[in-house]
Structures are given as C-alpha cells and as structure tokens.
Design a protein around this motif. Structure first.
Motif, PDB file in Angstrom:
ATOM      1  N   GLY A   1     -86.529  33.856 -24.125  1.00  0.00           N
ATOM      2  CA  GLY A   1     -86.254  35.275 -24.262  1.00  0.00           C
ATOM      3  C   GLY A   1     -86.025  35.758 -25.681  1.00  0.00           C
ATOM      4  N   ALA A   2     -86.755  35.190 -26.658  1.00  0.00           N
ATOM      5  CA  ALA A   2     -86.595  35.622 -28.043  1.00  0.00           C
ATOM      6  C   ALA A   2     -87.175  37.023 -28.239  1.00  0.00           C
ATOM      7  N   THR A   3     -86.348  37.952 -28.733  1.00  0.00           N
ATOM      8  CA  THR A   3     -86.772  39.321 -29.017  1.00  0.00           C
ATOM      9  C   THR A   3     -86.199  39.750 -30.360  1.00  0.00           C
ATOM     10  N   VAL A   4     -86.728  40.843 -30.888  1.00  0.00           N
ATOM     11  CA  VAL A   4     -86.219  41.358 -32.156  1.00  0.00           C
ATOM     12  C   VAL A   4     -84.737  41.704 -32.030  1.00  0.00           C
ATOM     13  N   ASP A   5     -84.370  42.432 -30.988  1.00  0.00           N
ATOM     14  CA  ASP A   5     -82.977  42.876 -30.841  1.00  0.00           C
ATOM     15  C   ASP A   5     -82.023  41.723 -30.525  1.00  0.00           C
ATOM     16  N   GLY A   6     -82.517  40.673 -29.889  1.00  0.00           N
ATOM     17  CA  GLY A   6     -81.633  39.577 -29.509  1.00  0.00           C
ATOM     18  C   GLY A   6     -81.632  38.413 -30.479  1.00  0.00           C
ATOM     19  N   SER A   7     -82.257  38.573 -31.646  1.00  0.00           N
ATOM     20  CA  SER A   7     -82.411  37.446 -32.572  1.00  0.00           C
ATOM     21  C   SER A   7     -81.080  36.930 -33.106  1.00  0.00           C
ATOM     22  N   GLU A   8     -80.176  37.833 -33.467  1.00  0.00           N
ATOM     23  CA  GLU A   8     -78.892  37.391 -34.018  1.00  0.00           C
ATOM     24  C   GLU A   8     -78.096  36.609 -32.977  1.00  0.00           C
ATOM     25  N   GLN A   9     -78.091  37.064 -31.745  1.00  0.00           N
ATOM     26  CA  GLN A   9     -77.345  36.375 -30.697  1.00  0.00           C
ATOM     27  C   GLN A   9     -77.928  34.995 -30.415  1.00  0.00           C
ATOM     28  N   ILE A  10     -79.239  34.864 -30.496  1.00  0.00           N
ATOM     29  CA  ILE A  10     -79.857  33.546 -30.317  1.00  0.00           C
ATOM     30  C   ILE A  10     -79.407  32.603 -31.428  1.00  0.00           C
ATOM     31  N   GLY A  11     -79.283  33.137 -32.655  1.00  0.00           N
ATOM     32  CA  GLY A  11     -78.774  32.321 -33.753  1.00  0.00           C
ATOM     33  C   GLY A  11     -77.362  31.826 -33.485  1.00  0.00           C
ATOM     34  N   VAL A  12     -76.522  32.691 -32.940  1.00  0.00           N
ATOM     35  CA  VAL A  12     -75.151  32.310 -32.592  1.00  0.00           C
ATOM     36  C   VAL A  12     -75.156  31.210 -31.536  1.00  0.00           C
ATOM     37  N   GLU A  13     -76.032  31.351 -30.525  1.00  0.00           N
ATOM     38  CA  GLU A  13     -76.059  30.367 -29.437  1.00  0.00           C
ATOM     39  C   GLU A  13     -76.557  29.015 -29.922  1.00  0.00           C
ATOM     40  N   VAL A  14     -77.567  29.008 -30.786  1.00  0.00           N
ATOM     41  CA  VAL A  14     -78.063  27.739 -31.339  1.00  0.00           C
ATOM     42  C   VAL A  14     -76.955  27.032 -32.109  1.00  0.00           C
ATOM     43  N   ALA A  15     -76.260  27.782 -32.975  1.00  0.00           N
ATOM     44  CA  ALA A  15     -75.176  27.184 -33.763  1.00  0.00           C
ATOM     45  C   ALA A  15     -74.073  26.647 -32.859  1.00  0.00           C
ATOM     46  N   THR A  16     -73.756  27.380 -31.811  1.00  0.00           N
ATOM     47  CA  THR A  16     -72.703  26.953 -30.888  1.00  0.00           C
ATOM     48  C   THR A  16     -73.058  25.629 -30.222  1.00  0.00           C
ATOM     49  N   ARG A  17     -74.328  25.443 -29.894  1.00  0.00           N
ATOM     50  CA  ARG A  17     -74.749  24.214 -29.217  1.00  0.00           C
ATOM     51  C   ARG A  17     -74.813  23.024 -30.175  1.00  0.00           C
ATOM     52  N   LEU A  18     -75.057  23.267 -31.446  1.00  0.00           N
ATOM     53  CA  LEU A  18     -75.288  22.165 -32.378  1.00  0.00           C
ATOM     54  C   LEU A  18     -74.085  21.807 -33.244  1.00  0.00           C
ATOM     55  N   ARG A  19     -73.173  22.737 -33.478  1.00  0.00           N
ATOM     56  CA  ARG A  19     -72.177  22.555 -34.529  1.00  0.00           C
ATOM     57  C   ARG A  19     -71.205  21.412 -34.279  1.00  0.00           C
TER      58      ARG A  19
ATOM     59  N   PRO B   1     -96.506  24.827 -24.052  1.00  0.00           N
ATOM     60  CA  PRO B   1     -95.759  25.895 -24.733  1.00  0.00           C
ATOM     61  C   PRO B   1     -95.860  27.230 -24.005  1.00  0.00           C
ATOM     62  N   ARG B   2     -94.878  28.111 -24.298  1.00  0.00           N
ATOM     63  CA  ARG B   2     -94.874  29.463 -23.759  1.00  0.00           C
ATOM     64  C   ARG B   2     -94.414  30.437 -24.834  1.00  0.00           C
ATOM     65  N   THR B   3     -94.549  31.715 -24.548  1.00  0.00           N
ATOM     66  CA  THR B   3     -94.136  32.754 -25.484  1.00  0.00           C
ATOM     67  C   THR B   3     -92.624  32.976 -25.408  1.00  0.00           C
ATOM     68  N   GLY B   4     -92.092  33.660 -26.422  1.00  0.00           N
ATOM     69  CA  GLY B   4     -90.704  34.098 -26.404  1.00  0.00           C
ATOM     70  C   GLY B   4     -89.678  32.994 -26.496  1.00  0.00           C
ATOM     71  N   ARG B   5     -89.987  31.925 -27.221  1.00  0.00           N
ATOM     72  CA  ARG B   5     -89.085  30.780 -27.287  1.00  0.00           C
ATOM     73  C   ARG B   5     -88.618  30.483 -28.712  1.00  0.00           C
ATOM     74  N   VAL B   6     -87.473  29.809 -28.781  1.00  0.00           N
ATOM     75  CA  VAL B   6     -86.960  29.249 -30.028  1.00  0.00           C
ATOM     76  C   VAL B   6     -86.554  27.808 -29.748  1.00  0.00           C
ATOM     77  N   VAL B   7     -87.012  26.884 -30.578  1.00  0.00           N
ATOM     78  CA  VAL B   7     -86.598  25.486 -30.495  1.00  0.00           C
ATOM     79  C   VAL B   7     -85.910  25.124 -31.800  1.00  0.00           C
ATOM     80  N   ALA B   8     -84.689  24.627 -31.697  1.00  0.00           N
ATOM     81  CA  ALA B   8     -83.946  24.126 -32.857  1.00  0.00           C
ATOM     82  C   ALA B   8     -83.656  22.651 -32.631  1.00  0.00           C
ATOM     83  N   VAL B   9     -83.934  21.824 -33.624  1.00  0.00           N
ATOM     84  CA  VAL B   9     -83.742  20.385 -33.513  1.00  0.00           C
ATOM     85  C   VAL B   9     -82.667  19.967 -34.509  1.00  0.00           C
ATOM     86  N   GLY B  10     -81.507  19.558 -33.988  1.00  0.00           N
ATOM     87  CA  GLY B  10     -80.456  19.060 -34.853  1.00  0.00           C
ATOM     88  C   GLY B  10     -80.700  17.603 -35.211  1.00  0.00           C
TER      89      GLY B  10
END
Length: 465
Positions: free
Chosen positions: A64-82, A140-149
């Motif tokens: 569900g990556a969107t322009v408006d939701g980009s900052e929140q996705i960044g917060v969620e990625v950091a929360t999962r990895l930190r 693969p599909r659209t609207g995704r973000v993958v972060a690899v710690g």
C-alpha cells in the motif's frame, strides 16, 4: 537480488530460484534499465547473490505505498528494524511511481539507531514511468516497499553516489508546489518551462525526463538535492518528482546521457568500496583501478573526478594506482601526456599496462610520468621460446630501470620465466605461478600464508592475476 523489467519472469522462475537457494531472501525490483558492458538494457533481468558468513539479514515487506502514506511507511519500517541487535545498514527498495522518497526518509531516519545508514532506490519500468513492481520471495506486485536490515558486528558497508549530471540553464524560484508536484517556476507553468529547455527531448516525455532531473536548494546556502521527474500532467502543466519540492526553493535543470549514467555508476562503486575501511589495524591495500579506458582519457572531467574521489574518501593519493593501457596512451600521446601530468600532480601513482602491444617507441617512456610499467603477458609467455622475446624484455627492463620506473611482468606461469625475469632485474611478478584467481574470502588467508613462504627467487607477487 534481481533487477529487471516490470514484466517480470514467470512465477515458476521465482520458484526455481527459491529451490536453488532455499534459505535465501530474494528481492525483485523493476528498474529503468540495467547497465551491461557500458550499455543500458531494458529487457533483461540481472541476478546478484550476496552471502554472509556472520552477518544476518532481516527483510520487511509493506504493502500500500502511496504518496500520502510515505512518511508513515518510513515510521513502520524503522519500528520493525530498530530493535535488531547489531543493525548496521538498511537496504531500501521502494515503489517508484506513487511514492514520496523524502517523506519516507523523514519518517525512517529519526527512529533508526545512531550510525545506521540507508541506501537503495526506487523502482521504475524503463522509460514508460507508468508502473513499478517489487517482490520479496515471490512474484512482484505494485505499491510495495521492501527494506532489508543488515546486522552484525563484523559487517562493513560502504556507500557511494555519483549521478553524472551537468547543470544547464539559469536557476529559477519555485513559486508554487504541492509536496512532490511542481506547478510553477517564476510564476510560469512548470511544464512549459521544462519543455522549453528540453527542446526535441520534450516530444519523448515522460521517458526523457530521466535524463533531465532538477537540482533543488531550499536556500542559497543549502546543499543541492537531485530530484528525478516521475510523471508529467499535460492538462495542469505540472511535473511530479520522487521527493518534495519546497515552495520558495531554487531549482536548476540538469542533464545527462546514458554514457554518463554508466560512468557515474562506476564511480559510485569506487566510492562505495573506499567508504568501507578496515579498522582492525592490518596493513592497508593499495587500490588498483584497471583500466582507465580511452573514453575516460578523453573525458574533460577525469581530473576533477579523481580529485573528488580522493577528497570524498580521504584515501592517501599514494595508495591509488591508475593503470592505463599502452594502446590508449599512444592513440593521442600529446593529449594523454597532459592528462597524465595532471593526474600525477594529484599525487596518485600511474602505470602503463599491456606494454609492448601499443606499437610505441621505447623512447616515449622518458616523457610519460609513470611509476610502473607492466610488460604484456604475451611476451612473458614466449621468453623461453626464442632470443627475440628475451631480448625485448631485457631491453624494456633496462630502460625502465634507467628512468627509475618499476617493472611488473604479467602472466608468469613457469619457474623458468620467473628465473629469467629475476636475472634481468624485473621488480615484480604476477601470474598463475603464484596463484589462480581466488574468491575474496580466500585472498586474506593467501596473503597471510605468503608472508611465511620464502620464494624461489626474490621476485614476488604484489597483485593476484
């Protein structure tokens, strides 16, 4: 990691790859083309394997990556990895069409542990700029973000970024923008201004926009941020970029070519390698960049590129050896001499590679400011076959010695070749006699063992061939 077109390989391809590497984490990213042998190819898929002895890998997939939701996705990625023990780096692969990269990073970076860096990129689909796909362990599909710690106390990661862009046109003021969408420049429709400078390339939009990003400065004292154009809206006269364009910011158009993008990728790779220093107190390794091609000798920015790389990395210039083939030097010797003198003034070391194949006169050596001469392996292979080759090698070594130039013999495979080269005063040898090519993990063990081995004669390898 796989990088390919939006039309990814069939589903069974991903299954076969997983069966081949059942414990691997596989990321697929659609891109704007892969650089192969200096050419940009749109339709192929490149697969790269990374294997770690001690480091651990921690992937995160978000939908569900969107322009408006980009900052929140960044917060969620950091929360999962930190909270991952020993987290050192995050590799990011994000939806590239409907995503705000700067907003994502503003949510991600403040929540990551100190010292953890982020690198990666945004997906695309060639020059169409209409869709992008990302996959994790499957199609693969659209609207995704993958972060690899990436975690581990022994892990060292270097990064580098070189765009290959040139400025052109005057700097303009953003008079209207909405996050990633640019509406007006100096009160004029942004798309009209953009097209005016693109000329014939305007007919190839949106694909040609990849060659014409914007350099953005929030203030005159701010550093430049490069923003890539992702889409254009002919009706509204707007452009949408991969990150925020602040109102009141100053922007300037930039341009490049596929060749410059390929060169920039190579230079970034060099910066990344020198950005990962060893901190264990062991001897440092001289970096040999082989080879400077004729196109680079012709490049007016070569000297500035080397100077920038030295300043950015802090590398001692004396530790950098640049190798130039004899044929490249002799193609235009006067122009090459000027470039070599300028490089030498930076303090780097210079070597002429493949000597004997470029049809040059030995007398040219006295004019070139080189530190090292590398005799082509074709002559070394024939040393024991006849007097002519032996006499040629003997003459090269003698002349080089008179000019205080170190001599390297390439392609030594027989003890008899080594003995002859030692007898005529050759300084350094490299070739299969010392070692076949080795995986990186075995190089350190080989060099450690070599310190305790007395060679047959005092000619020893300095670089593995």
């Amino acid at each position: 990691m796989s990088f390919g077109p939006e039309q990814a390989p069939p589903d069974n391809w991903f299954g076969e790859l997983a069966a081949h590497c059942p414990t691997a984490q596989h990321v697929y990213v659609s891109g704007g083309g892969q650089i192969i042998d200096g050419q940009v190819e749109d339709a192929i898929t490149v697969v790269t394997f990374l294997q770690f002895d001690r480091a651990t890998v921690h992937p995160v997939l978000l939908e569900g990556a969107t322009v408006d939701g980009s900052e929140q996705i960044g917060v969620e990625v950091a929360t999962r990895l930190r909270d991952i023990s020993g987290l050192r780096h995050v590799l990011l692969f994000a939806e590239g069409i409907t995503f705000n990269g700067s907003a994502f990073l503003s949510g991600l970076n403040p929540l990551l542990p100190e010292g953890v860096r982020v690198s990666g990129g945004m997906a695309s689909n060639g020059t169409a700029l209409s869709n992008s796909v990302i996959g994790l362990n499957g199609p693969p599909r659209t609207g995704r973000v993958v972060a690899v710690g990436l975690a581990g106390d022994s892990l060292i990661v270097g990064t580098g970024s070189v765009g290959g862009w040139d400025f052109f046109g005057p700097e303009r003021v953003v008079t209207r923008a909405d996050n990633t969408v640019l509406h007006e420049l100096d009160g004029e429709r942004a798309l009209d201004v953009y097209k005016r400078y693109l000329g014939s390339f305007a007919e190839e939009l949106p694909g040609s926009a990849l060659l014409f990003p914007l350099a953005v400065r929030a203030t005159r004292e701010s550093p430049v941020t490069v923003r890539t154009c992702l889409s254009v809206d002919e009706t509204d006269g707007t452009l949408r970029f991969a990150g925020d364009i602040p109102n009141g910011a100053m922007v300037r158009l930039m341009r490049t070519t596929p060749d410059k993008l390929a060169d920039g990728a190579a230079r970034a790779a060099l910066l990344a390698r020198t950005d990962a220093p060893r901190n264990d107190g062991q001897d440092s390794l001289t970096l040999c960049v082989s080879c400077i091609a004729a196109k680079q000798l012709d490049n007016d920015s070569l000297i500035d590129d080397v100077r920038t790389a030295l300043e950015t990395t802090g590398l001692d210039p004396a530790r950098l050896m640049l190798e130039i083939t004899e044929s490249d030097v002799m193609r235009e010797p006067d122009a090459a001499l000027a470039k070599l003198n300028a490089l030498k003034a930076l303090g780097v070391r210079l070597a002429i590679d493949d000597f004997g194949t470029g049809y040059s006169s030995l007398s040219h050596l006295q004019f070139f400011p080189v530190d090292e001469l590398k005799i082509d392996r074709s002559f070394i292979q024939r040393i024991e076959e006849g007097d002519r080759e032996a006499a040629f090698v003997r003459t090269i070594v003698s002349l080089a010695k008179s000019l205080s130039v170190e001599v390297v013999a390439e392609g030594i495979e027989e003890v008899g070749q080594q003995r002859f080269l030692h007898s005529v005063g050759c300084d350094i040898g490299q070739g299969y006699l010392y070692s076949r090519p080795l995986p990186s993990a075995e190089v350190e063990r080989f060099t450690e063992d070599a310190r305790h081995v007395r060679p047959l004669v005092p000619i020893v390898p300095r670089r593995l061939a």
